[in-house]
Design an enzyme around this catalytic site. Structure first.
Site, mmCIF file in Angstrom:
data_model
loop_
_atom_site.group_PDB
_atom_site.id
_atom_site.type_symbol
_atom_site.label_atom_id
_atom_site.label_comp_id
_atom_site.label_asym_id
_atom_site.label_seq_id
_atom_site.Cartn_x
_atom_site.Cartn_y
_atom_site.Cartn_z
ATOM 1 N N MET A 90 1.267 -1.162 -0.072
ATOM 2 C CA MET A 90 -0.154 -0.075 0.104
ATOM 3 C C MET A 90 1.535 1.068 -0.246
ATOM 4 O O MET A 90 -0.081 2.582 0.258
ATOM 5 C CB MET A 90 -1.305 -0.346 0.819
ATOM 6 C CG MET A 90 -2.273 -1.259 1.431
ATOM 7 S SD MET A 90 -2.660 -1.106 -0.501
ATOM 8 C CE MET A 90 -4.027 0.272 -0.260
ATOM 9 N N ILE A 92 3.197 3.620 -2.196
ATOM 10 C CA ILE A 92 3.423 4.332 -3.654
ATOM 11 C C ILE A 92 4.892 4.490 -3.498
ATOM 12 O O ILE A 92 5.768 5.071 -3.000
ATOM 13 C CB ILE A 92 2.720 5.830 -3.921
ATOM 14 C CG1 ILE A 92 1.000 5.898 -3.908
ATOM 15 C CG2 ILE A 92 3.404 6.541 -5.384
ATOM 16 C CD1 ILE A 92 0.814 6.809 -4.309
ATOM 17 N N LEU A 93 5.305 4.102 -4.914
ATOM 18 C CA LEU A 93 6.624 4.033 -4.704
ATOM 19 C C LEU A 93 7.348 4.988 -5.482
ATOM 20 O O LEU A 93 7.127 5.506 -6.407
ATOM 21 C CB LEU A 93 6.947 2.287 -5.392
ATOM 22 C CG LEU A 93 6.741 1.592 -4.773
ATOM 23 C CD1 LEU A 93 7.120 0.094 -5.798
ATOM 24 C CD2 LEU A 93 7.798 1.127 -3.169
ATOM 25 N N HIS A 109 -3.914 -4.854 -9.451
ATOM 26 C CA HIS A 109 -4.186 -3.914 -8.528
ATOM 27 C C HIS A 109 -6.431 -4.847 -9.069
ATOM 28 O O HIS A 109 -6.756 -5.091 -9.956
ATOM 29 C CB HIS A 109 -4.742 -2.782 -9.396
ATOM 30 C CG HIS A 109 -5.350 -1.795 -9.049
ATOM 31 N ND1 HIS A 109 -5.148 -0.737 -8.047
ATOM 32 C CD2 HIS A 109 -6.345 -1.140 -10.125
ATOM 33 C CE1 HIS A 109 -5.718 -0.117 -8.195
ATOM 34 N NE2 HIS A 109 -6.666 0.683 -8.844
HETATM 35 N N1 NHR Z 1 4.477 2.516 -7.169
HETATM 36 C C1 NHR Z 1 4.220 3.245 -8.315
HETATM 37 N N2 NHR Z 1 5.781 4.349 -8.372
HETATM 38 N N3 NHR Z 1 3.111 2.973 -9.412
HETATM 39 C C2 NHR Z 1 2.288 1.552 -9.295
HETATM 40 O O1 NHR Z 1 2.140 0.792 -10.111
HETATM 41 C C3 NHR Z 1 2.820 1.711 -7.675
HETATM 42 C C4 NHR Z 1 3.032 2.065 -6.589
HETATM 43 C C5 NHR Z 1 3.140 1.242 -5.957
HETATM 44 C C6 NHR Z 1 2.026 0.803 -5.309
HETATM 45 C C7 NHR Z 1 -0.313 -0.374 -5.859
HETATM 46 C C8 NHR Z 1 -1.269 0.522 -5.468
HETATM 47 C C9 NHR Z 1 -3.242 -0.262 -6.021
HETATM 48 O O2 NHR Z 1 -2.527 -1.283 -6.865
HETATM 49 C C10 NHR Z 1 1.272 0.435 -6.131
HETATM 50 C C11 NHR Z 1 1.284 0.229 -7.817
HETATM 51 C C12 NHR Z 1 -0.752 2.209 -3.071
HETATM 52 C C13 NHR Z 1 -1.845 3.530 -3.219
HETATM 53 C C14 NHR Z 1 -1.947 4.713 -2.613
HETATM 54 O O3 NHR Z 1 -2.643 5.787 -2.282
HETATM 55 C C15 NHR Z 1 -2.145 3.592 -4.248
HETATM 56 C C16 NHR Z 1 -2.282 2.684 -5.007
HETATM 57 C C17 NHR Z 1 -1.720 1.312 -4.846
HETATM 58 C C18 NHR Z 1 -0.767 1.690 -3.498
HETATM 59 N N4 NHR Z 1 -1.316 4.759 -1.277
HETATM 60 C C19 NHR Z 1 -1.073 5.285 0.263
HETATM 61 C C20 NHR Z 1 0.159 5.923 -0.126
HETATM 62 O O4 NHR Z 1 0.662 8.019 0.504
HETATM 63 C C21 NHR Z 1 -1.221 4.698 1.331
HETATM 64 C C22 NHR Z 1 -1.882 3.947 2.034
HETATM 65 C C23 NHR Z 1 -1.824 3.553 2.868
HETATM 66 O O5 NHR Z 1 -0.915 3.687 3.788
HETATM 67 O O6 NHR Z 1 -2.811 2.548 3.185
HETATM 68 O O7 NHR Z 1 1.728 5.770 -0.043
HETATM 69 O O8 NHR Z 1 -3.845 0.043 -5.544
HETATM 70 C C1 GAR Z 2 -6.087 -6.995 -2.919
HETATM 71 O O1 GAR Z 2 -7.816 -6.959 -2.877
HETATM 72 C C2 GAR Z 2 -4.946 -6.482 -3.819
HETATM 73 O O2 GAR Z 2 -5.088 -5.865 -5.137
HETATM 74 C C3 GAR Z 2 -5.444 -4.599 -3.272
HETATM 75 O O3 GAR Z 2 -5.276 -5.269 -1.988
HETATM 76 C C4 GAR Z 2 -5.764 -6.091 -1.674
HETATM 77 C C5 GAR Z 2 -4.667 -7.377 -0.752
HETATM 78 O O4 GAR Z 2 -5.131 -8.363 0.077
HETATM 79 N N1 GAR Z 2 -4.255 -4.212 -3.477
HETATM 80 C C6 GAR Z 2 -4.534 -2.729 -3.738
HETATM 81 O O5 GAR Z 2 -5.702 -2.458 -3.267
HETATM 82 C C7 GAR Z 2 -2.809 -2.073 -3.847
HETATM 83 N N2 GAR Z 2 -2.800 -0.313 -3.712
HETATM 84 P P1 GAR Z 2 -4.209 -9.058 0.872
HETATM 85 O O6 GAR Z 2 -2.928 -8.152 1.207
HETATM 86 O O7 GAR Z 2 -5.408 -10.010 0.898
HETATM 87 O O8 GAR Z 2 -3.319 -9.978 -0.929
#
Ligand code: NHR
Ligand code: GAR
Length: 219
Positions: A90, A92-93, A109
């Site tokens: 969770m 963002i990278l 996703h």
């Molecule tokens: N990083 C990059 N650069 N590109 C992608 O495509 C990424 C990534 C990091 C994570 C997973 C993604 C998803 O599948 C992912 C894809 C976290 C957030 C987010 O808003 C959004 C999308 C995804 C993962 N995170 C918050 C943050 O500030 C924190 C939220 C929390 O901690 O609960 O990083 O959805």
């Molecule tokens: C999954 O639904 C995955 O697609 C989603 O979180 C769940 C993780 O479940 N990923 C995101 O929303 C990334 N931002 P899990 O920990 O049980 O595999």
């Protein structure tokens, strides 16, 4: 054997499916480690029970994203990760991190990308009145949830659905099948990122693969 590192933040059902597929011999790779940015991620238990080394890298203890990502990159180098799998990860990278591992890093996703990048996908699909919903495996590139898609599974939304029921069907019917399949393709060297496109067995994917493309072992 390729070395897999799985990044998690929570429950780890996708991780569990990957562990089961690997144990059944369907993913020709070894788990080098599971890394969580949260100490309380219950997915860590699945890893420990499977005898996979676990590491915790608490993001809150780093001054900023760049410092967290530098530490994470350091661990992935030390572990000699060939494939990095984001499984409910969770954070963002940063661009620099993603560039180092581009082509070796997948995410799953819970939406039919390019719809609903970011968070809260099930609610957003419902509010839009979508007839279909699903999940997508994609290569991770710097722009969030925008890297080339590899495989996508979909199902029909029902009038009775709420966000929780959608999340459950996305997980059970789609994610637990398409992610082990995509990771198996990567482990076999059949799936690559070339010139900004996903390439499966030498064929550039103009559209992501679908549930119909799942091999027998992943259905
Ligand atoms: N990083 C990059 N650069 N590109 C992608 O495509 C990424 C990534 C990091 C994570 C997973 C993604 C998803 O599948 C992912 C894809 C976290 C957030 C987010 O808003 C959004 C999308 C995804 C993962 N995170 C918050 C943050 O500030 C924190 C939220 C929390 O901690 O609960 O990083 O959805
Ligand atoms: C999954 O639904 C995955 O697609 C989603 O979180 C769940 C993780 O479940 N990923 C995101 O929303 C990334 N931002 P899990 O920990 O049980 O595999």
């Amino acid at each position: 054997m390729k070395r897999l590192v799985v990044l998690i933040s929570g429950r780890g059902r996708n991780l569990q499916a990957l562990i089961e597929a690997q144990r059944a011999g369907h993913i020709p790779a070894q788990f080098a480690a599971v890394i969580s940015n949260r100490a309380d991620a219950s997915g860590l238990t699945h890893a420990r029970e499977a005898g996979i080394p676990t590491e915790i890298l608490p993001h809150a203890q780093f001054p900023d994203r760049a410092a967290f990502d530098a530490a994470l990159a350091g661990r992935l180098r030390a572990l000699r990760a060939d494939i990095v799998v984001l499984a409910g990860f969770m954070r963002i990278l940063t661009d620099g991190f993603v560039r180092e591992f581009e082509g070796r890093m997948l995410n799953i996703h819970p939406s039919l990308l390019p719809k609903y990048a970011g968070l809260d996908t099930h609610r957003r699909a419902l509010e839009a009145g979508d007839a279909e919903h699903g999940a997508t495996v994609h290569f991770v590139t710097p722009t969030l949830d925008s890297g080339p898609s590899v495989i996508q599974g979909r199902f029909s939304v029902n009038a009775e659905d709420d966000a929780a029921s959608l999340a459950e069907r996305v997980m059970e019917r789609i994610e637990l099948k398409i992610y082990p399949q995509a990771v198996a393709w990567m482990a076999r060297g059949e799936l690559k990122l070339q010139d900004g496109a996903a390439v499966l067995r030498g064929r550039r994917l103009a559209q992501p693969a679908t549930l119909a493309d799942l091999e027998e072992a992943f259905r």
